[in-house]
Write an enzyme that holds these catalytic residues in place. Structure first.
Site, short mmCIF file in Angstrom:
data_model
loop_
_atom_site.label_atom_id
_atom_site.label_comp_id
_atom_site.label_asym_id
_atom_site.label_seq_id
_atom_site.Cartn_x
_atom_site.Cartn_y
_atom_site.Cartn_z
N SER A 1 -7.87 -3.15 -2.78
CA SER A 1 -8.63 -1.92 -2.56
C SER A 1 -9.73 -1.75 -3.60
CB SER A 1 -7.69 -0.71 -2.59
OG SER A 1 -6.86 -0.69 -1.45
N TYR B 1 -3.11 -1.27 7.81
CA TYR B 1 -4.20 -2.14 8.26
C TYR B 1 -4.31 -2.10 9.78
CZ TYR B 1 -4.34 -4.30 3.60
OH TYR B 1 -4.48 -4.52 2.25
N ASP C 1 -3.35 -1.93 -6.83
CA ASP C 1 -3.95 -2.44 -5.59
C ASP C 1 -5.34 -3.04 -5.83
OD1 ASP C 1 -4.75 -2.97 -3.04
OD2 ASP C 1 -4.41 -0.95 -2.25
N ARG D 1 0.86 -1.19 0.00
CA ARG D 1 0.00 0.00 0.00
C ARG D 1 0.89 1.24 0.00
NH1 ARG D 1 -5.78 -0.91 3.02
NH2 ARG D 1 -6.62 -2.06 1.26
N GLN E 1 -0.11 2.01 -5.93
CA GLN E 1 -1.54 2.28 -5.74
C GLN E 1 -2.39 1.82 -6.92
OE1 GLN E 1 -2.36 6.42 -4.97
NE2 GLN E 1 -4.20 5.94 -3.80
#
Length: 413
Positions: free
Chosen positions: A162, A258, A159, A151, A156
């Site tokens: 996500s 997280y 990902d 992350r 990004q």
């Protein structure tokens, strides 16, 4: 560590040829998990892969359930092959949504189709079954788990976790709205004013934030709680009210952003403080998930009993045990007049756009890894190192080996 090999150097049969000798062949089989409607690539991304020196083949019908017919792929330069075995036999890189590991129903049938030196990329559930990972490793596959994409700003756009969480957060609110006996927005009518529904989100990660945003779009009053103080600003930026409790988590988040596991004393106090808020809510969406761990129980049976009849709980942590004590994975149950939805694989219920997002993530990852038609597996690169699970017949990922308490690798790996 032996990386996957590209091009003709690895192909043993003339009939396996589907591209130029120097091109990396990317294969996409049809998803086999029951009810899975997504596909790993969509037609839109095919030109990006061909420009990077790759060729794409797909099993016939691979994208149909997501709304992408074979003809759309052909128009963009992909080739359609008749069966699954041909995809695995021909491909240097196999892309899936649910690989064996995350697909514990039909995934094992793919293992005999794997070829030594082949790359496998998709959701692998790296902290699920050590035995499954060993089976993948022993097949000689170099497997990459998209769950472990770092992350970071640089990663990004890759990902996938996500992306799918975004879809789940959106769909969770729609499920709640469909089953709720209440209207979400405030309405002023000739019959009087209808007050807006109160939506409470527990866990303001990617899924939780999207749930807040969707609830607000539907006109509900949204509030949220997260043990990570950093989430407050994000919740407020979406127009949600951030619930602050007089309790502080120890090391609330890890280096990857997280939430971390807390002791039972913390969870007991947390449940106590959340009881009143849950009781006053029409909709509760729980999305408190800790990677590799059982989901913490945040809503007890007594808390459910205290909710008004007609209330709805959507438990996005159902697959990992659930945040609600009464959740049943894959089912909707009604207890004390409260509907508790334990739906799993919600992203598959919006397959067109979920596939589009996932395909873009995979394409970015793959074009990052393959330069000028050749794999560039630099193990000093965080993105490659963190996502590679198996290579050269071994489970090579440091986090995964530590999780399963595997002994140190021999020199050379």
């Amino acid at each position: 560590m032996k990386p996957f090999l590209a091009g003709a150097a690895r192909r043993s049969a003339p009939e396996a040829r589907h591209g130029k000798d120097d091109s990396v062949i990317v294969g996409v089989p049809k998803e086999s998990y029951p009810g899975e409607r997504r596909v790993a690539l969509v037609p839109l991304v095919i030109p990006n892969l061909t420009k990077a020196g790759m060729e794409v083949i797909l099993e016939a019908g691979a994208g149909e359930q997501a709304g992408y017919p074979d003809a759309a792929y052909v128009d963009k330069g992909a080739k359609i092959v008749a069966d699954r075995a041909t995809v695995f036999r021909s491909a240097d890189v196999v892309l899936q949504v649910l690989c064996y590991g995350s697909n514990d129903v039909t995934g094992k049938a793919d293992v005999p189709l794997y070829k030594s030196g082949q790359a496998l990329i998709g959701f692998l559930r790296p902290f699920g079954s050590g035995e499954v990972l060993q089976q993948i490793a022993h097949a000689g596959v170099t497997a990459f788990s998209v769950e472990l994409i770092p992350r970071t700003t640089r990663a990004q756009s890759m990902d996938a976790l996500s992306s799918m969480a975004t879809v789940c957060g959106y769909k969770a609110v729609l499920l709640a709205a469909e089953i709720s006996p209440r209207i979400f927005p405030m309405m002023t009518t000739a019959a009087g004013t209808i007050t807006p529904a109160r939506v409470f989100v527990i866990g303001a990660g990617v899924a939780g934030l999207q749930a807040i945003s969707t609830a607000r779009r539907l006109g509900a009053v949204a509030s949220a709680y997260d043990m990570r103080p950093a989430a407050k600003e994000q919740v407020q930026s979406l127009g949600g009210r951030f619930i602050e409790l007089p309790i502080e988590a120890q090391n609330a988040q890890d280096a990857r952003g997280y939430g971390t596991v807390q002791d039972e004393t913390f969870y007991a106090r947390q449940r106590e403080l959340l009881t009143r808020i849950v009781a006053e809510s029409d909709i509760v969406i729980s999305a408190a998930v800790i990677p590799g761990k059982k989901s913490p129980v945040l809503i007890t049976a007594d808390m459910v009993k205290g909710m008004s009849p007609g209330s709805v709980i959507v438990d996005l942590a159902a697959e990992r045990g659930g945040n609600c004590e009464l959740t049943r994975m894959g089912e909707t149950v009604n207890v004390h007049g409260v509907a508790i939805i334990g739906a799993i694989n919600l992203a598959s219920s919006v397959p067109y756009h979920a596939s589009q997002m996932y395909a873009r993530n995979l394409t970015t990852f793959l074009t990052y890894m393959v330069k000028d038609g050749k794999p560039q597996l630099n193990m000093q690169d965080e993105i490659i190192r963190e996502t590679m699970i198996t290579s050269g017949g071994e489970v090579v990922n440091a986090r995964v080996r530590e999780f399963f308490k595997l002994p140190a690798l021999a020199t050379g790996h």
